[in-house]
Design a protein around this motif. Structure first.
Motif, mmCIF file in Angstrom:
data_model
loop_
_atom_site.group_PDB
_atom_site.id
_atom_site.type_symbol
_atom_site.label_atom_id
_atom_site.label_comp_id
_atom_site.label_asym_id
_atom_site.label_seq_id
_atom_site.Cartn_x
_atom_site.Cartn_y
_atom_site.Cartn_z
ATOM 1 N N GLN A 9 32.206 50.437 19.091
ATOM 2 C CA GLN A 9 33.515 49.811 19.221
ATOM 3 C C GLN A 9 33.898 49.649 20.684
ATOM 4 O O GLN A 9 33.640 50.537 21.498
ATOM 5 N N ILE A 10 34.519 48.489 21.000
ATOM 6 C CA ILE A 10 35.008 48.262 22.359
ATOM 7 C C ILE A 10 36.468 47.842 22.293
ATOM 8 O O ILE A 10 36.939 47.346 21.273
ATOM 9 N N GLU A 11 37.157 48.021 23.392
ATOM 10 C CA GLU A 11 38.567 47.644 23.463
ATOM 11 C C GLU A 11 38.689 46.138 23.704
ATOM 12 O O GLU A 11 37.883 45.553 24.454
ATOM 13 N N PRO A 12 39.686 45.478 23.088
ATOM 14 C CA PRO A 12 39.874 44.027 23.287
ATOM 15 C C PRO A 12 40.003 43.640 24.757
ATOM 16 O O PRO A 12 39.517 42.588 25.165
ATOM 17 N N VAL A 13 40.627 44.500 25.561
ATOM 18 C CA VAL A 13 40.815 44.170 26.969
ATOM 19 C C VAL A 13 39.481 44.059 27.701
ATOM 20 O O VAL A 13 39.330 43.263 28.645
ATOM 21 N N ALA A 14 38.481 44.832 27.266
ATOM 22 C CA ALA A 14 37.181 44.817 27.939
ATOM 23 C C ALA A 14 36.463 43.490 27.723
ATOM 24 O O ALA A 14 35.833 42.944 28.639
ATOM 25 N N ASN B 223 38.514 40.293 16.359
ATOM 26 C CA ASN B 223 37.704 41.304 15.691
ATOM 27 C C ASN B 223 37.655 40.990 14.199
ATOM 28 O O ASN B 223 38.690 40.877 13.550
ATOM 29 N N TRP C 196 32.715 40.654 16.332
ATOM 30 C CA TRP C 196 33.721 39.832 17.000
ATOM 31 C C TRP C 196 33.373 38.346 16.848
ATOM 32 O O TRP C 196 32.199 37.972 16.836
#
Length: 298
Positions: free
Chosen positions: A230-235, A247, A253
């Motif tokens: 999982q990654i953060e949307p901001v990244a 997502n 994504w």
């Protein structure tokens, strides 16, 4: 101009079902009205046909105000509601004869709409004996009896099997060759198969109004990617030319880019630089489905 909607709003108590909706439809267009369930599609169609009054704004059909010329407008509209109301104990031809008397049209028109809608094999059966597809044909035949200038169809293919879908879509397309058709649906494939243009509504507001050929030619691409973590949307916003990131569940994504350049290498490099593995990486064509998902945030 066949249909014009100017700043239409509709309130149910404190709930706002429509919020300042405006658009126009020219004669001969087949326009799909697309939106999630509860977006306001049926409410607007009921306003256009006079079944509901607008709380604010104005609606015109065949250049006549719906509010001021309702009786005249209803003569120019053929309407198929979402829940096709039929007297199922009547025979097909009997039902159409009954409605022909209401519309005060010649009996010869009955045979014309039976032929046009492909009802000849079933015309002497009771409506209760018909499949869902043929019942929809009866509803369309009834909507066409008085040879209206404008057809308003609310979810005309709901509940049909794949073969019935193809038949009804073809029928609507043929009918639309000389009439204005305003078609409500929540099915993207419906619009792409039948319509020239799409209007998308979400939470009572128009969020898109596009010709289908414009949509297909836009300089935009969509990439589906699934990472192993999982990654953060901001990244993910660091990827060049990215205009939208959605997502779709888990580590997957859907990424939209405003360039024709293949952005898969950039997505792969992003994953590598952030210590991620790409489990899937596919380029998709920008289409109605991705636009709908992007604008309605499903």
């Amino acid at each position: 101009m066949s249909i014009a909607v100017e700043g239409i709003s509709k309130f149910y108590g404190e709930q706002k079902a429509l919020d300042g909706v405006s658009f126009s439809i020219e004669k001969g267009e087949i326009v799909g009205f697309l939106g999630p369930n509860g977006a306001g599609k049926s409410t607007l169609m009921k306003i256009l046909t006079g079944f509901l009054p607008a709380s604010e704004g104005k609606a015109f059909v065949s250049k006549l105000s719906v509010e001021e010329n309702l009786h005249e407008i209803q003569k120019t509209i053929g309407y198929l509601p979402e829940h096709n109301p039929l007297y199922t104990e009547m025979y097909v031809r009997e039902y159409l004869e009954f409605n022909a008397k209401i519309f005060k049209v010649d009996k010869t028109r009955i045979e014309e709409v039976i032929a046009l809608t492909g009802l000849k094999p079933e015309a002497n059966k009771k409506i209760e004996q018909l499949s869902k597809g043929y019942r929809q044909r009866v509803g369309l035949a009834n909507a066409l009896l008085h040879d209206p200038e404008v057809l308003i169809l609310d979810e005309p293919t709901t509940g049909l099997d794949p073969n019935q879908l193809v038949e009804i879509r073809s029928l609507i397309r043929n009918i639309g060759s000389d009439k204005t058709v305003f078609l409500s649906t929540h099915i993207m494939q419906e619009v792409e198969a039948v319509c020239d243009r799409v209007i998308i509504i979400n939470q009572g507001k128009i969020v898109a109004d596009k010709k289908l050929n414009e949509l297909r030619s836009e300089d935009e691409q969509v990439i589906f990617v699934e990472f192993d973590y999982q990654i953060e949307p901001v990244a993910i916003q660091k990827i060049p030319h990215l205009i939208n990131a959605r997502n779709t569940g888990g580590f997957a994504w859907e990424l939209s880019f405003d360039t024709k350049k293949d952005m898969r290498p950039a997505v792969f490099d992003f994953a590598h630089d952030n210590g991620l593995k790409t489990l899937q990486l596919n380029q998709k064509t920008k289409n109605l489905e991705s636009l709908f998902a992007e604008l309605t945030q499903i």
